[in-house]
Design an enzyme around this catalytic site. Structure first.
Site: not given
Ligand code: GAL
Length: 634
Positions: A105, A109, A143-144, A315, A323, A363-364
Site C-alpha cells: 500500500r 507519489c 490512511n496514515e 485505531e 509489525w 496482517e494475519q
Molecule cells: C496502521 C494502519 C492499519 C493497520 C495497522 C496495523 O498503521 O493504519 O491499516 O495496518 O497499522 O497495526
C-alpha cells in the site's frame, strides 16, 4: 462532549451474511462508530469506470440499521493494480531511485497529477453517493500519510513539481543561489530546470536544498489532502478526519490539520515501544506489555492541539500487532487503560483496530477484537467494560495544561537534515522534555510554533526550535509565564544558514552560542548542580544571569527575566530537576511520580494511570497493575 467507542471494520473481507451478526455484536459490546472503506478501492472500482458501490450501500445500511455510525474512509492509500497500467509513472521512488512497487500500500507519489485526478474522481463518486447518507457521520481522508516512509518521493513527477515550487518561491535562480549559498562547491544554477532532487549526490547535498525539498514534500501532502476535503465538503456536512501515525514527522501535521475538523491518530503502544522509541533494555523490559507511559500521552496532547480541541484515536491496539520486531500481548487491563487515558486527554472517540483478525494476507498475525474464528479475543471484554463504564461517566472535556510545549515539524526536518551528532533527533528531544514534565505530574498542551497567544500558560518550553517565527518573537516579551528555549533554538535562518548576530538572539537576552559539540553515548559534560549534559553542549558568551554552570564555569542555563536558555541536552534526571525548579519559581505545583505512574486532570477529576505490572500505593490508595484510579480534584 460525548465520549464513545468504535472499531475498524472491513466488510469486503467477510461474506455478506456475516455483516448483520458483526453489527449486532458491535452494538452489544457498546460500540458506536465503525470505520470502513479506506482500503477498498479495488472492490469499489474493479476496473476503470466500472464502479461497484452496491456492496458498500448494503454494508452501510446493515451497520446503520444496527445503530452504528459510519466513518467512511477514502480509499486513496491503496490504488488498485489497474491504476498502474493507466499511470505507470505514478509510483513513488525511494532515495536510491527505486520505484516502490505494487503489492502492499501507499505506493503512490503525492506529486503525480494523473493519480491526484484519479483520487479526486473516486472521492467525488463517494462524496456524491454518501454525502447525505444518514449513517455516514464522519469521513477519513486516505490512511496514515507518511507511514512506511512515504512522504519523500524522488520520481520524475516530484522533480518537476519541485522545480515549479522553487520557481514560485524564489522567482529567479540568483535569489535561490544566494539563499542556498550555492557559491559553495560551485553549485550555482542558471535555470530552475537544472535543479534536481537532493538524492544520490556524491556526498551530502546542500542542507538548504534538502530543507526546501522537505518543505515542498510537506506542501504536497497538504494539497493532496485539501483536494479531498474540498470535494467531501461540497457534498457532506459530516466532520472530516485524517488518521495520523505515531512519530511521523515528515510532513506538517499542523498544516494538514488546519483543513480538517478532527485530528485522529493510530495508537499502537506495544509496537511503538519495540519499534520507535529510544530507551534502554531495562525500560523496554519493564513496559513490554504496557507500552511506554508517555509515548501515547504525547500524541494525545499533540493531536488535541492539531485538532484544535477535537481529536480521536482512530485505531487502538487491541492485542499483539504483527509489525514490530517482537509482538507481545498487552497485560490484562491495558486495553482499558489505553482507552481511558485517551479520554482523560480529551479524546471524543476511541476506535479499536480491528474487528476480526484477518486469516489472510499481510496482517494475519494482527489481533482484533474477535479471533479469526469469530470467537472473542481478550480485547473485546476490555472494550465492552469501557463502554459500560462510559455510560456512568459524565460527558467532559480536558483541563487546560499548566505548561505548553512547542512542537514544530520544520525543526524536525532541519535537525534530520543536519543532526551534527547521531543522537540529535528533534522528536527525541521534545519527547524527553515532555517525559520530564509528566514525571512532575503536570498537564501539558502541545502547541504550534506560530501560536498567537501565550497568555494561557505559566511556562512555555521550546527545545530545539530551528527558527523563531516573527510571531513568536513578537509574543515572547509579553508572555506572562516563564519561557525556556534551547538547545539549538533559533540556530539557523529560514534559508538554513547560521545567523549573525549569532543564535539564540532572543528578545532581551544577551547571549551568543559561539561553539557547539555533540557527544557520543557515554560521554557527558558535568554541571555544577550535580547534573549532566549528554548528546549536545553549547558554549555561550553572555552577560545574563547563569543559575547553572558547567563544571568549568561556563554557562549552562542562562536567564534574563522570564526568558531562559538551556545550552545543552540534560539527561532525564537533570532535566526534571531544572524544570521542577523553574515550576517552583513560577508557582506551579509539581509531584515526583514514579516511572510507571502518570496522571491527567480532566473535567474536575484526576485520572491516575498505573502503567506498571505490579500494584502500587500512591497518596494512600492502592492502584492495581494496569489500573486507572479516578479521584475528584479538591
Ligand atoms: C496502521 C494502519 C492499519 C493497520 C495497522 C496495523 O498503521 O493504519 O491499516 O495496518 O497499522 O497495526
Amino acid at each position: 462532549m460525548t465520549r464513545s467507542l468504535g472499531v475498524c471494520y472491513y466488510p469486503e473481507h467477510w461474506p455478506e451474511d456475516v455483516w448483520p451478526q458483526d453489527a449486532a455484536r458491535m452494538t452489544e459490546a457498546g460500540l458506536t462508530w465503525v470505520r470502513i472503506g479506506e482500503f477498498a478501492w479495488s472492490r469499489l472500482e474493479p476496473a476503470l469506470g466500472q464502479p461497484d458501490f452496491g456492496w458498500l450501500d448494503r454494508a452501510i445500511a446493515v451497520l446503520g440499521a444496527a445503530g452504528l455510525k459510519v466513518v467512511l474512509g477514502t480509499p486513496t492509500a491503496t490504488p488498485p493494480r489497474w491504476m498502474l497500467d493507466r499511470h505507470p509513472d505514478m509510483l513513488a521512488v525511494d532515495a536510491q531511485g527505486h520505484p516502490r512497487k505494487f503489492g502492499s500500500r501507499r505506493h503512490y507519489c503525492f506529486s503525480h497529477g494523473g493519480y491526484l485526478a484519479e483520487c479526486k474522481r473516486i472521492v467525488t463518486l463517494l462524496a456524491e453517493r454518501y454525502g447525505s447518507n444518514p449513517h455516514v457521520a464522519a469521513w477519513q481522508t486516505d490512511n496514515e500519510y507518511g507511514c512506511h516512509d512515504t512522504i519523500h518521493s524522488y520520481s520524475d513527477a516530484a522533480r518537476s513539481a519541485f522545480r515549479d515550487w522553487l520557481a514560485d518561491k524564489y522567482q529567479n535562480t540568483e535569489a535561490l543561489n544566494r539563499a542556498w549559498g550555492n557559491v559553495f562547491w560551485s553549485m550555482d544554477y542558471a535555470h530552475f530546470d537544472q535543479i534536481d532532487l537532493p538524492n544520490l549526490t556524491v556526498t551530502e547535498p546542500n542542507p538548504a536544498h534538502v530543507m526546501d525539498f522537505r518543505r515542498f514534500s510537506s506542501d504536497q501532502v497538504v494539497a493532496f489532502n485539501r483536494a479531498q476535503i474540498d470535494i467531501i465538503r461540497r457534498h457532506s456536512s459530516a466532520p472530516i478526519a485524517h488518521n495520523y501515525m505515531g512519530r511521523i514527522t515528515e510532513f506538517d501535521h499542523w498544516a494538514v490539520g488546519a483543513d480538517l475538523d478532527i485530528a485522529s491518530w493510530d495508537s499502537y503502544p506495544l509496537g511503538f515501544l519495540s519499534d520507535r522509541l529510544e530507551a534502554d533494555a531495562a525500560h523496554k523490559a519493564a513496559f513490554l506489555r504496557q507500552g511506554d507511559p508517555d509515548f501515547q500521552a504525547f500524541h494525545h496532547d499533540l493531536y488535541r492541539g492539531v485538532g484544535r480541541g477535537r481529536w480521536w484515536v482512530m485505531e487502538q491496539q487491541p492485542g499483539p500487532v504483527n509489525w514490530a520486531p517482537y509482538n507481545p500481548a498487552p497485560l490484562p487491563g491495558m486495553v482499558r487503560l489505553w482507552t481511558w487515558e485517551a479520554f482523560a486527554h480529551g479524546a471524543e472517540a476511541v476506535c479499536y483496530f480491528r474487528w476480526r483478525q484477518a486469516p489472510f494476507a499481510q496482517e494475519q498475525m494482527h489481533a482484533g477484537l474477535l479471533r479469526p474464528d469469530s470467537g472473542p479475543a481478550p480485547g473485546l471484554a476490555e472494550a465492552a467494560q469501557v463502554a459500560r463504564e462510559l455510560t456512568d461517566a459524565p460527558e467532559q472535556g480536558c483541563a487546560p495544561g499548566d505548561v505548553a510545549l512547542v512542537f514544530d515539524y520544520e525543526s524536525a526536518w532541519a535537525w534530520t537534515t543536519q543532526p551534527q551528532g547521531a543522537d540529535f533527533d528533534y522528536f527525541r528531544l521534545c519527547f524527553a522534555w515532555y517525559r520530564a514534565l509528566r514525571r512532575l505530574g503536570l498537564n501539558i498542551d502541545i502547541i504550534p510554533p506560530d501560536t498567537k497567544d501565550l497568555a494561557p500558560w505559566r511556562l512555555v518550553l521550546a527545545p530545539g526550535l530551528f527558527t523563531l517565527s516573527d510571531r513568536l518573537r513578537a509574543e515572547l516579551p509579553s508572555c506572562p509565564g516563564a519561557v525556556v528555549l534551547g538547545p539549538r533554538a533559533n540556530a539557523r535562518t529560514r534559508d538554513f544558514a547560521i545567523p549573525v548576530p549569532l543564535p539564540p538572539d532572543l528578545p532581551g537576552l544577551d547571549a551568543r552560542v559561539t561553539r557547539v559539540q555533540s557527544l557520543p553515548p557515554g560521554a557527558a559534560e558535568m554541571l555544577d548542580n550535580g547534573g549532566r549534559f549528554v548528546h549536545w553542549v553549547e558554549d555561550i558568551e553572555t552577560t545574563a544571569e547563569t543559575p547553572i554552570k558547567r563544571r568549568d564555569g561556563s554557562p549552562a542555563l542562562i536567564r534574563h527575566g522570564a526568558m531562559q536558555y538551556l545550552a545543552g541536552w540534560p539527561d532525564d534526571t537533570t532535566l526534571a530537576d531544572i524544570l521542577r525548579n523553574i515550576c517552583t519559581e513560577q508557582g506551579i505545583a509539581t509531584l515526583d511520580l514514579p516511572p510507571q505512574l502518570r496522571l491527567r486532570d480532566s473535567g474536575g477529576r484526576r485520572y491516575i494511570f498505573n502503567h506498571g505490572a505490579e500494584a502500587i500505593t500512591w497518596q494512600g490508595r492502592s492502584i492495581a497493575p494496569a489500573g486507572v484510579d479516578i479521584r475528584a480534584i479538591d
